[in-house]
Enzyme design. Sequence first.
Site, PDB file in Angstrom:
ATOM      1  N   SER A 138       0.878  -1.164   0.000  1.00 17.85           N
ATOM      2  CA  SER A 138       0.000   0.000   0.000  1.00 17.85           C
ATOM      3  C   SER A 138       0.915   1.214   0.000  1.00 17.85           C
ATOM      4  CB  SER A 138      -0.913  -0.008   1.223  1.00 17.85           C
ATOM      5  OG  SER A 138      -1.877   1.014   1.095  1.00 17.85           O
ATOM      6  N   GLU A 139       0.756   2.091  -0.990  1.00 15.94           N
ATOM      7  CA  GLU A 139       1.803   3.095  -1.230  1.00 15.94           C
ATOM      8  C   GLU A 139       1.868   4.176  -0.162  1.00 15.94           C
ATOM      9  OE1 GLU A 139      -0.770   2.574  -3.305  1.00 15.94           O
ATOM     10  OE2 GLU A 139      -1.541   4.441  -4.148  1.00 15.94           O
ATOM     11  N   ASN A 140       0.917   4.182   0.775  1.00 15.74           N
ATOM     12  CA  ASN A 140       1.060   5.104   1.896  1.00 15.74           C
ATOM     13  C   ASN A 140       2.070   4.612   2.927  1.00 15.74           C
ATOM     14  OD1 ASN A 140      -1.067   3.150   2.206  1.00 15.74           O
ATOM     15  ND2 ASN A 140      -1.651   4.131   4.116  1.00 15.74           N
ATOM     16  N   SER A 171       8.494   4.327   0.481  1.00 16.04           N
ATOM     17  CA  SER A 171       7.484   3.560  -0.251  1.00 16.04           C
ATOM     18  C   SER A 171       7.619   3.785  -1.754  1.00 16.04           C
ATOM     19  CB  SER A 171       6.094   3.988   0.221  1.00 16.04           C
ATOM     20  OG  SER A 171       5.098   3.263  -0.455  1.00 16.04           O
TER      21      SER A 171
END
Lengths: 217, 217, 235, 235
Positions: free
Chosen positions: A51-53, A93
Site C-alpha cells: 500500500s503506497e502510503n 514507499s
Amino acid sequence: MSTPVKGWTRDEMAARAAAELKDGFYVNLGIGMPTLVANHIAPGVDITLQSENGMLGMGPFPFAGDEDPDLINAGKQTITELRRTSYFSSADSFAMIRGGHMDLSILGAMEVAANGDLANWMVPGKMIKGMGGAMDLVAGCKRIVVLMEHNDKTGGHKFRDACTLPLTGSNVVDVLITDLAVFDRADRKGAPFRLIAMADGVTIDDLRARTGAAFVE
Amino acid sequence: MSTPVKGWTRDEMAARAAAELKDGFYVNLGIGMPTLVANHIAPGVDITLQSENGMLGMGPFPFAGDEDPDLINAGKQTITELRRTSYFSSADSFAMIRGGHMDLSILGAMEVAANGDLANWMVPGKMIKGMGGAMDLVAGCKRIVVLMEHNDKTGGHKFRDACTLPLTGSNVVDVLITDLAVFDRADRKGAPFRLIAMADGVTIDDLRARTGAAFVE
Amino acid sequence: MGKIFDSAVAALDGLLFDGMTIVAGGFGLCGIPEKLIAAIHDSGVKDLTLVSNNAGVDGFGLGVLLESRQVKKVLASYVGENKEFERQYLAGELDLEFAPQGTLAERIRAGGAGIAGFYTRTGVGTKIAEGKEHKDFDGETYILERGIVADLAIVHAWQSDPYGNLVYRKTARNFNPNAATAGRVTVAEVEHLVDAGSLDPDGIHTPSVYVQRVVLGHDFEKRIEQRTVRQREAV
Amino acid sequence: MGKIFDSAVAALDGLLFDGMTIVAGGFGLCGIPEKLIAAIHDSGVKDLTLVSNNAGVDGFGLGVLLESRQVKKVLASYVGENKEFERQYLAGELDLEFAPQGTLAERIRAGGAGIAGFYTRTGVGTKIAEGKEHKDFDGETYILERGIVADLAIVHAWQSDPYGNLVYRKTARNFNPNAATAGRVTVAEVEHLVDAGSLDPDGIHTPSVYVQRVVLGHDFEKRIEQRTVRQREAV
C-alpha cells in the site's frame, strides 16, 4: 452496430487479472475494481500486497471494533497487518515503486491507447482531484495491468489509437483487461497489443466495432 | 625571522575549539585532533555527537571487555551508546549532514586558504586513501572549524593565500584554530579571516611571518 | 517463496559472472557480509567491479578478493587500510574511483530508488567535480551525480524473518540498507533467523521486497579494527 | 535543550508569519498533526503555502485552514475529499500545484537531504513534465524535480523521548519522517512522551537532530475516513 453482449462481470475481470499474479510477487492494487483482485488469488500463490502510503504486507479489512485509525491503505480504508508486514515512510514507499522493485500494479483507467499510453487521472473541465500515486506506479512497476470497462456509458471507445484525456503515463500498459476481452503486449518497444481472450458471446467483429485501437489477433 | 614560540598544545587547541560548541549543538568531530575536543566541553553545555557511519549520540570508549564490533565510530574505534542514541543508514546519515542539519564540524587540515578553501585529503604523488566523509561534511555542516598546526614540519605555510593541494571544499572554513592563533570569518560571502586570539608569546609580526594568507586584525 | 538458503555458496548459486558489479554493505570491517565475500572468493569469479565504502583489509573483508586478483575496479570513499590494494593500484593493475562517502551512499540509494541522478553541493570546486555537469539552483552551484544499480547486492544483517525482512544492529547498519535496494538481486547473510511475526513491523529496516535470498551464517569473525577502551576509574 | 513544550500554541510561538511555507505530515487524515493545525488556525497567520499529500476534509485537518481562508497555495498529490477546497479553487481564490505522490515525497526528502534536484521517470510524457528539464540517462528519459525546504514542518508522532527522537506508529508514519527533515524548524506533536533511554536506538524513525520542539497532545480525534470492516464468519 451489433447486439450488445453482456461480457465479463467485474468479478470475472478481477479473476482474469488475478491470473497475472505469480507466486512470490509484490503487488500494488489500485483503488476500486483492482482491489477485488485480492479475492481471486489462486491457492498456493503467495502474494505480498503493497500500500503506497507506507506498508508492505497488507491484510484484509478488520473485524468491526478492531479498526485502527493508524492503519489504513492508500484508499484510506481501515485494514489489518500480517505476520510479514513492514511499515515505512512515503519516500521509502515510492523508492520501492520508482526503483522497479514492485512486480506488478493493477490499476483502473479512463482510456488506454494502442501504444500503451494510460489516462486515469483527470477530465478537462471537471474538478481535478490529483493523480495521487498513479503516475509513480505506472512509471515504476515492472508490469502494469489495467482493468476497465471496454466502452464508456455512451458506447464511446476507451481503448483507442490515442488517448484524448491527459496522460498518467506514456507507453506503460502491458495488459488490458476489459469486460469484453484481454489484450497484452510482448514489450514496450513497439509491440502491438494482441488479443488473447474474449468473453463468451463476444465476436471479433463485435470487438473491433467497439474498439478504437488497432490490435492484432 | 623570529624566535620560535611554543604556542598552544594540542589540548589547548582542542579547548579553543570546544568554545565554539553551544548548548544543544549537534556536532561531528573529525578523526585525529578533533576528537580531543570532546574532553573540553564546558559544564552545562549539552552536545550531541554524530558519527557519520550512522549514529547520533556517540558515547565514550567502552571499558575493556565491553567492546562491541557492531558499535564503532567513523574512525573505526569501538565506542558506546547513550540514552539519546539513534542509529541510521549511511544515506540517512549524510542526508542529515548534506541537508544542513549539523550545527558544526571540527576537522583537521593540510592547508587552509584565505578564501576559506580547505585541503585535507590528498597529497599528489602519495598514495591516495580517499576523502571519506570530509567533502560531505564541509559542504553540508552549518559551520566548519579547522584545527591544524600553523606550519608544516619544515616551517612552510599551511594557512595560505591559495591552497596548493587538491581541495576538499571551496570557501567552507569558518574558523581556523592553529597552535599560534585563532581566526574567523563573518560570512562566506567574501569576508576575510580576522585574527581573534594569539597564543601567549606570539607577536603579530611572528604570526604574519609564519602565515601565507592575508588576514585582518 | 523459499528465500532461505543453507549456505552462502547456495545463496549465490547462479548469480555470479565475470565482469559483474557487486555493491556491498559495511563500513570498515563493521557490518560487512563476510560469509558472502568468502563464498565469492571461493567461486573464482573475476573482473569484478566492487562498490563499497571501503575495500577491507589485507586478508579480511573485500581484501580477500583483491589478494586473489578477482577485482578489476573499486568505487569507494576510503581505502586506506589495505597494502595489497595500494600495491595493485600503484602497479596499474586496479582501477579506482573515489566518491565522497555521502555521495556514494546517496548514489546507491538513488539507484535503488529509480533516481537516475541528483544534484549535490558536495565536491563542488574539487577534483571530484571535474567533468561533471554543474548547475545553479537558487544561487548555489551543484554537481550532478548518478545513481548506481549493481548486478548483485550483498549485505549483512542481524535478523531476518522467513520473508526476508531485515533488521540491522547498531552501527553495523551503515551502507547495508542502501546496498540492499541497489542490487538487481540482493543476498543477505544474517546472524539470526527469527519466526514470522516476531519482528516489530515498525522496526524493520529493509522490507522483504528488496531481499531475494537469505543465508544464516555461523561463527562470524566480526573483526574489530581499532579496539579502543577507557580505564575504569578507581573507586 | 528544553525541546518539550506545554501546548501546541507554545510550541509554535514565534515561528509563524504571513506568507510562510509549511510542510505537514499525514496521509488523508492518518497521522496528521491535528493539534498543531488547530493552533495554526487559531493564530490567524495567513497567505500560507501548504505542502502536504492531501488537504484534509471539510472541518478537519488542513481543511480548517482552508475554511478560514488562511491558505494561498497548496502543493499536494490528491485533494479529492474537500468541498471548500474545490469551491475556492474553482473561484480562483486558491493556487494549486499537483505533484505525483512519490515525486512529492522525494521532493520533500530531497529538500531535507540537501539535494537541490533529482531526475525521475515519473510523469514523463504527461502534463506534469511540461516546462521541466528533460534529460536522457542510459537511453531513458527523465525529468528534473526540485527539492523542497519549508519554513516550518509540522508532524505527528506516536512517541518522543526528551531529546526529540521520534517513533511513528503503523501507516501513520507516511510523510511524517520526510516532512520532519524538510523544515527550517520542525515541531512534532506526539501521543506519548517517554523517558530518556526507553526507545530502542535501532528503532528510532526520526533522529533528534531534526526536531526542535515537541508537544504532548491529549484527546486526539484521529478521525477515520473510510471505516471498512469484514464480517466474522459463523462458527
